[in-house]
Scaffold this active site. Structure first.
Site, PDB file in Angstrom:
ATOM      1  N   GLY A 128     -13.651 -63.181  37.360  1.00 50.36           N
ATOM      2  CA  GLY A 128     -14.865 -62.525  36.848  1.00 50.36           C
ATOM      3  C   GLY A 128     -16.107 -62.732  37.686  1.00 50.36           C
ATOM      4  O   GLY A 128     -16.942 -61.837  37.791  1.00 50.36           O
ATOM      5  N   ASP A 180     -20.203 -66.035  36.325  1.00 49.51           N
ATOM      6  CA  ASP A 180     -20.700 -64.801  35.706  1.00 49.51           C
ATOM      7  C   ASP A 180     -21.241 -65.063  34.309  1.00 49.51           C
ATOM      8  O   ASP A 180     -22.276 -64.535  33.936  1.00 49.51           O
ATOM      9  CB  ASP A 180     -19.615 -63.708  35.687  1.00 49.51           C
ATOM     10  CG  ASP A 180     -18.302 -64.179  35.099  1.00 49.51           C
ATOM     11  OD1 ASP A 180     -18.088 -65.403  34.976  1.00 49.51           O
ATOM     12  OD2 ASP A 180     -17.469 -63.329  34.757  1.00 49.51           O
ATOM     13  N   ASP A 217     -20.078 -69.332  28.298  1.00 53.69           N
ATOM     14  CA  ASP A 217     -19.820 -69.009  26.890  1.00 53.69           C
ATOM     15  C   ASP A 217     -19.637 -70.327  26.135  1.00 53.69           C
ATOM     16  O   ASP A 217     -20.603 -70.960  25.736  1.00 53.69           O
ATOM     17  CB  ASP A 217     -18.588 -68.097  26.821  1.00 53.69           C
ATOM     18  CG  ASP A 217     -18.321 -67.545  25.436  1.00 53.69           C
ATOM     19  OD1 ASP A 217     -18.919 -68.050  24.468  1.00 53.69           O
ATOM     20  OD2 ASP A 217     -17.507 -66.613  25.309  1.00 53.69           O
ATOM     21  N   PHE A 232     -19.104 -58.972  22.479  1.00 55.46           N
ATOM     22  CA  PHE A 232     -17.997 -58.739  23.416  1.00 55.46           C
ATOM     23  C   PHE A 232     -18.521 -57.899  24.569  1.00 55.46           C
ATOM     24  O   PHE A 232     -18.655 -56.693  24.449  1.00 55.46           O
ATOM     25  CB  PHE A 232     -16.852 -58.030  22.711  1.00 55.46           C
ATOM     26  CG  PHE A 232     -15.538 -58.256  23.391  1.00 55.46           C
ATOM     27  CD1 PHE A 232     -15.414 -58.152  24.777  1.00 55.46           C
ATOM     28  CD2 PHE A 232     -14.413 -58.608  22.663  1.00 55.46           C
ATOM     29  CE1 PHE A 232     -14.220 -58.380  25.411  1.00 55.46           C
ATOM     30  CE2 PHE A 232     -13.200 -58.839  23.289  1.00 55.46           C
ATOM     31  CZ  PHE A 232     -13.106 -58.722  24.663  1.00 55.46           C
ATOM     32  N   ASP A 261     -14.230 -58.562  32.017  1.00 60.53           N
ATOM     33  CA  ASP A 261     -13.175 -57.645  31.595  1.00 60.53           C
ATOM     34  C   ASP A 261     -12.846 -57.726  30.113  1.00 60.53           C
ATOM     35  O   ASP A 261     -13.210 -58.677  29.427  1.00 60.53           O
ATOM     36  CB  ASP A 261     -11.894 -57.962  32.367  1.00 60.53           C
ATOM     37  CG  ASP A 261     -11.225 -59.253  31.877  1.00 60.53           C
ATOM     38  OD1 ASP A 261     -11.929 -60.278  31.759  1.00 60.53           O
ATOM     39  OD2 ASP A 261     -10.016 -59.230  31.580  1.00 60.53           O
ATOM     40  N   ARG A 292     -14.046 -54.311  34.720  1.00 54.34           N
ATOM     41  CA  ARG A 292     -14.720 -55.193  35.683  1.00 54.34           C
ATOM     42  C   ARG A 292     -15.559 -54.382  36.670  1.00 54.34           C
ATOM     43  O   ARG A 292     -16.544 -54.881  37.206  1.00 54.34           O
ATOM     44  CB  ARG A 292     -13.696 -56.012  36.477  1.00 54.34           C
ATOM     45  CG  ARG A 292     -12.938 -57.051  35.661  1.00 54.34           C
ATOM     46  CD  ARG A 292     -12.215 -57.998  36.606  1.00 54.34           C
ATOM     47  NE  ARG A 292     -11.132 -58.756  35.992  1.00 54.34           N
ATOM     48  CZ  ARG A 292     -11.281 -59.932  35.410  1.00 54.34           C
ATOM     49  NH1 ARG A 292     -12.460 -60.477  35.314  1.00 54.34           N
ATOM     50  NH2 ARG A 292     -10.237 -60.563  34.902  1.00 54.34           N
TER      51      ARG A 292
END
Ligand code: PRP
Length: 184
Positions: free
Chosen positions: A46, A102, A105, A154, A161, A167
């Site tokens: 990612g 990237d 979370d 999301f 992705d 992506r």
């Protein structure tokens, strides 16, 4: 890419937003590291797009390197225990390491990575993350450079992705729930 765009509920960060912020981050990193050279590291897959754009905004000598990791058992997000599939090619010892991520979370990927790289005796380790999600249960990660705070939704695009798709979107958007509900 019309079929792909149709799956997006709304755009959070446009191509122009991303370009401008990444440029700022690169300028800041350049100023903070005057006279140094960097080893810029990212975890596939990612972060590859962010890293590719970020390094072109950093006006310093640098090397780029990549790791690939895979989760044991329940997955990176839930367990934080990972296995290295592809290790760095460069040696980390004595280097100023900048991890380009990237998205932050749960923070478990970065927690693992920082601990792993620290054990290799770098001169320093810093983190540049494009996005930091606003979640309640996030590991306490010291990110020197944060592009944007983002909602706990999301999101896909610009490297991120869902089931390996999206992506290549040039912007970051929220995926329509029916796309992943359809798959369940
Ligand atoms: C994503 C992203 C981060 C990680 C962040 O990678 O690229 O590395 O999750 O999540 P965390 O803070 O909860 O650990 P993913 O595992 O989806 O793999 P990918 O890079 O191949 O998309």
């Amino acid at each position: 890419m019309q079929a792909v765009h149709e799956d997006i509920d709304r755009v959070l960060f446009t191509e122009e937003d991303l370009r401008a912020r990444v440029k700022d981050m690169g300028r800041q990193i350049t100023a903070d590291h005057e006279g140094e050279s960097l080893l810029v590291v990212s975890v596939l897959r990612g972060a590859a797009i962010f890293m590719a754009d970020l390094v072109r905004e950093i006006d310093l000598p640098l090397e780029m390197d990549y790791m690939a990791i895979s989760s044991y058992g329940n997955g990176v997000k839930s367990s934080g225990i990972v296995r290295i599939l592809k290790d760095l090619t460069s040696s980390v010892e004595g280097r100023h390491v900048l991890i380009a991520e990237d998205i932050l979370d749960s923070g478990l990927t970065l927690k693992y990575l920082i601990r792993n790289l620290e054990s290799r005796n770098p001169a320093s380790i810093e983190v540049a993350t494009l996005l930091r999600k606003k979640t309640k249960a996030q590991a306490d990660i010291d990110c020197r450079y944060v592009g944007f705070e983002c909602p706990d939704e999301f999101i896909v695009g610009y490297g991120m992705d869902y089931a390996e798709r999206y992506r290549n979107l040039p912007y970051i958007g929220v995926l329509k729930p029916e796309v992943y509900e359809r798959a369940q």
